[in-house]
Design a protein around this motif. Structure first.
Motif, PDB file in Angstrom:
ATOM      1  N   UNK A 193       7.314 102.277  34.291  1.00  0.00           N
ATOM      2  CA  UNK A 193       6.938 103.465  33.534  1.00  0.00           C
ATOM      3  C   UNK A 193       7.239 104.671  34.406  1.00  0.00           C
ATOM      4  N   UNK A 194       8.020 105.608  33.873  1.00  0.00           N
ATOM      5  CA  UNK A 194       8.350 106.819  34.620  1.00  0.00           C
ATOM      6  C   UNK A 194       8.242 108.017  33.685  1.00  0.00           C
ATOM      7  N   UNK A 195       8.278 109.193  34.275  1.00  0.00           N
ATOM      8  CA  UNK A 195       8.307 110.408  33.482  1.00  0.00           C
ATOM      9  C   UNK A 195       9.752 110.868  33.334  1.00  0.00           C
ATOM     10  N   UNK A 196       9.997 111.589  32.250  1.00  0.00           N
ATOM     11  CA  UNK A 196      11.364 112.070  32.029  1.00  0.00           C
ATOM     12  C   UNK A 196      11.799 112.916  33.217  1.00  0.00           C
ATOM     13  N   UNK A 197      13.083 112.865  33.473  1.00  0.00           N
ATOM     14  CA  UNK A 197      13.756 113.549  34.581  1.00  0.00           C
ATOM     15  C   UNK A 197      13.597 112.817  35.911  1.00  0.00           C
ATOM     16  N   UNK A 198      12.754 111.773  35.949  1.00  0.00           N
ATOM     17  CA  UNK A 198      12.701 110.980  37.170  1.00  0.00           C
ATOM     18  C   UNK A 198      13.873 110.003  37.201  1.00  0.00           C
ATOM     19  N   UNK A 199      14.056 109.356  38.336  1.00  0.00           N
ATOM     20  CA  UNK A 199      15.109 108.364  38.461  1.00  0.00           C
ATOM     21  C   UNK A 199      14.490 106.970  38.566  1.00  0.00           C
ATOM     22  N   UNK A 200      15.293 105.959  38.210  1.00  0.00           N
ATOM     23  CA  UNK A 200      14.816 104.579  38.243  1.00  0.00           C
ATOM     24  C   UNK A 200      16.003 103.662  38.518  1.00  0.00           C
ATOM     25  N   UNK A 249      14.828 108.920  25.383  1.00  0.00           N
ATOM     26  CA  UNK A 249      15.577 107.925  24.607  1.00  0.00           C
ATOM     27  C   UNK A 249      16.099 106.751  25.433  1.00  0.00           C
ATOM     28  N   UNK A 250      15.877 106.812  26.746  1.00  0.00           N
ATOM     29  CA  UNK A 250      16.266 105.684  27.598  1.00  0.00           C
ATOM     30  C   UNK A 250      15.222 104.570  27.577  1.00  0.00           C
ATOM     31  N   UNK A 251      14.096 104.802  26.925  1.00  0.00           N
ATOM     32  CA  UNK A 251      13.081 103.750  26.801  1.00  0.00           C
ATOM     33  C   UNK A 251      13.677 102.565  26.055  1.00  0.00           C
ATOM     34  N   UNK A 252      13.688 101.422  26.714  1.00  0.00           N
ATOM     35  CA  UNK A 252      14.362 100.247  26.167  1.00  0.00           C
ATOM     36  C   UNK A 252      14.119  99.086  27.120  1.00  0.00           C
ATOM     37  N   UNK A 253      14.644  97.928  26.727  1.00  0.00           N
ATOM     38  CA  UNK A 253      14.702  96.778  27.641  1.00  0.00           C
ATOM     39  C   UNK A 253      16.123  96.702  28.185  1.00  0.00           C
ATOM     40  N   UNK A 254      16.226  96.579  29.504  1.00  0.00           N
ATOM     41  CA  UNK A 254      17.533  96.471  30.137  1.00  0.00           C
ATOM     42  C   UNK A 254      17.729  95.018  30.548  1.00  0.00           C
ATOM     43  N   UNK A 255      18.742  94.424  29.947  1.00  0.00           N
ATOM     44  CA  UNK A 255      19.015  93.003  30.143  1.00  0.00           C
ATOM     45  C   UNK A 255      20.241  92.824  31.016  1.00  0.00           C
ATOM     46  N   UNK A 256      20.139  91.897  31.925  1.00  0.00           N
ATOM     47  CA  UNK A 256      21.274  91.491  32.738  1.00  0.00           C
ATOM     48  C   UNK A 256      21.675  90.086  32.317  1.00  0.00           C
ATOM     49  N   UNK A 257      22.958  89.834  32.268  1.00  0.00           N
ATOM     50  CA  UNK A 257      23.460  88.506  31.923  1.00  0.00           C
ATOM     51  C   UNK A 257      24.636  88.174  32.832  1.00  0.00           C
ATOM     52  N   UNK A 258      24.917  86.894  32.974  1.00  0.00           N
ATOM     53  CA  UNK A 258      26.078  86.491  33.752  1.00  0.00           C
ATOM     54  C   UNK A 258      26.779  85.322  33.071  1.00  0.00           C
ATOM     55  N   UNK A 259      28.034  85.134  33.418  1.00  0.00           N
ATOM     56  CA  UNK A 259      28.819  84.031  32.849  1.00  0.00           C
ATOM     57  C   UNK A 259      29.959  83.689  33.802  1.00  0.00           C
ATOM     58  N   UNK A 260      30.497  82.508  33.588  1.00  0.00           N
ATOM     59  CA  UNK A 260      31.726  82.127  34.284  1.00  0.00           C
ATOM     60  C   UNK A 260      32.878  82.650  33.432  1.00  0.00           C
ATOM     61  N   UNK A 261      33.439  83.785  33.810  1.00  0.00           N
ATOM     62  CA  UNK A 261      34.511  84.348  33.008  1.00  0.00           C
ATOM     63  C   UNK A 261      34.028  84.663  31.613  1.00  0.00           C
ATOM     64  N   UNK A 262      34.704  84.166  30.589  1.00  0.00           N
ATOM     65  CA  UNK A 262      34.341  84.465  29.217  1.00  0.00           C
ATOM     66  C   UNK A 262      33.496  83.418  28.544  1.00  0.00           C
ATOM     67  N   UNK A 263      32.931  82.530  29.312  1.00  0.00           N
ATOM     68  CA  UNK A 263      32.118  81.474  28.737  1.00  0.00           C
ATOM     69  C   UNK A 263      30.719  81.976  28.382  1.00  0.00           C
ATOM     70  N   UNK A 264      29.848  81.089  28.029  1.00  0.00           N
ATOM     71  CA  UNK A 264      28.509  81.425  27.560  1.00  0.00           C
ATOM     72  C   UNK A 264      27.777  82.322  28.547  1.00  0.00           C
ATOM     73  N   UNK A 280       9.817 105.641  29.248  1.00  0.00           N
ATOM     74  CA  UNK A 280       9.959 106.996  29.775  1.00  0.00           C
ATOM     75  C   UNK A 280       9.013 107.913  29.016  1.00  0.00           C
ATOM     76  N   UNK A 281       8.108 108.550  29.746  1.00  0.00           N
ATOM     77  CA  UNK A 281       7.093 109.413  29.123  1.00  0.00           C
ATOM     78  C   UNK A 281       7.445 110.882  29.254  1.00  0.00           C
TER      79      UNK A 281
END
Lengths: 116, 112
Positions: free
Chosen positions: B12-19, B85-100, B111-112
């Motif tokens: 949780x951060x305030x607007x204009x802060x960095x994360x 408007x940056x309030x969201x879930x940030x997901x990271x994913x990985x794969x071997x090339x173009x596979x699953x 962001x408050x």
């Protein structure tokens, strides 16, 4: 560009009944299609994929999906729904990225609610 | 095999802060993705790495978002300054090339 559509925001089904979550796609060439499930406060979990071969694909947790080329559909199915299947389901298609690698386009999601 | 790791889980951060968010992909996965998932929507790709090189950042708001993947393993996504408007879930994913793709648990940003 490739795209997928999930026409239903929510699907309700009684426990023990069969369930279907719909997905249609628009691609040029052969489609690579995926289904993912997302439980609350969790990341997406891979369920199954279609690349080529048998039109009926079996995946995790008893789910399966039927690829239908003429109807450009890839619907997710399960013969008997469980309350624990209640979650958010995403259909996705693999597309080519500008660099020549691959990227994935996700649908808007369908919330499945299984009622006890 | 260990899955994709992300931290923190919540911020949780305030607007204009960095994360900053951190992601460690599955060992051996050359391709790493950062997605933004706004409530009620599907994941939207922000940036894709192949080893330590960027292959697609067409939807990354480059005036405030940046990402790096030094040494081709773990990655950091930064927002500076944050907007509501940056309030969201940030997901990271990985794969071997173009596979699953395999996803981490996500970082939920408010962001408050």
């Amino acid at each position: 560009a490739q795209s997928v559509a999930q026409p239903e925001d929510q699907v309700n089904v009684a426990e023990g009944n069969p369930l279907t979550v719909k997905c249609t796609y628009s691609v040029s060439g052969n489609p690579y299609l995926f289904w993912y499930v997302q439980y609350p406060n969790r990341g997406l979990q891979f369920l199954l994929k279609y690349i080529t071969g048998d039109n009926l694909v079996k995946g995790s947790y008893g789910f399966e999906a039927e690829f239908n080329k003429s109807q450009t559909s890839f619907h997710l199915k399960k013969p008997s729904a469980l309350v624990s299947d209640s979650a958010l389901y995403f259909c996705a298609v693999r597309d080519f990225a500008p660099s020549g690698t691959y990227k994935y386009i996700f649908g808007t999601g369908t919330r499945l609610k299984v009622l006890a | 095999e260990a899955g994709v790791a992300q931290s923190p889980r919540y911020k949780i951060i305030e607007k204009r802060q960095s994360v900053a968010f951190w992601c460690n992909p599955i060992s051996g996965h050359a391709t790493l993705y950062w997605y933004q998932q706004i409530l009620g929507q599907g994941p939207k790709l922000l940036i894709q790495f192949q080893n330590n090189g960027v292959v697609d950042d067409s939807q990354l708001p480059k005036d405030r978002f940046s990402a790096e993947r030094l040494k081709g393993v773990d990655s950091t996504l930064k927002i500076q300054p944050a907007k509501l408007e940056d309030s969201a879930v940030y997901l990271c994913a990985s794969s071997r090339g173009g596979e699953t793709q395999y996803f981490g648990p996500g970082t939920r940003l408010l962001v408050l």
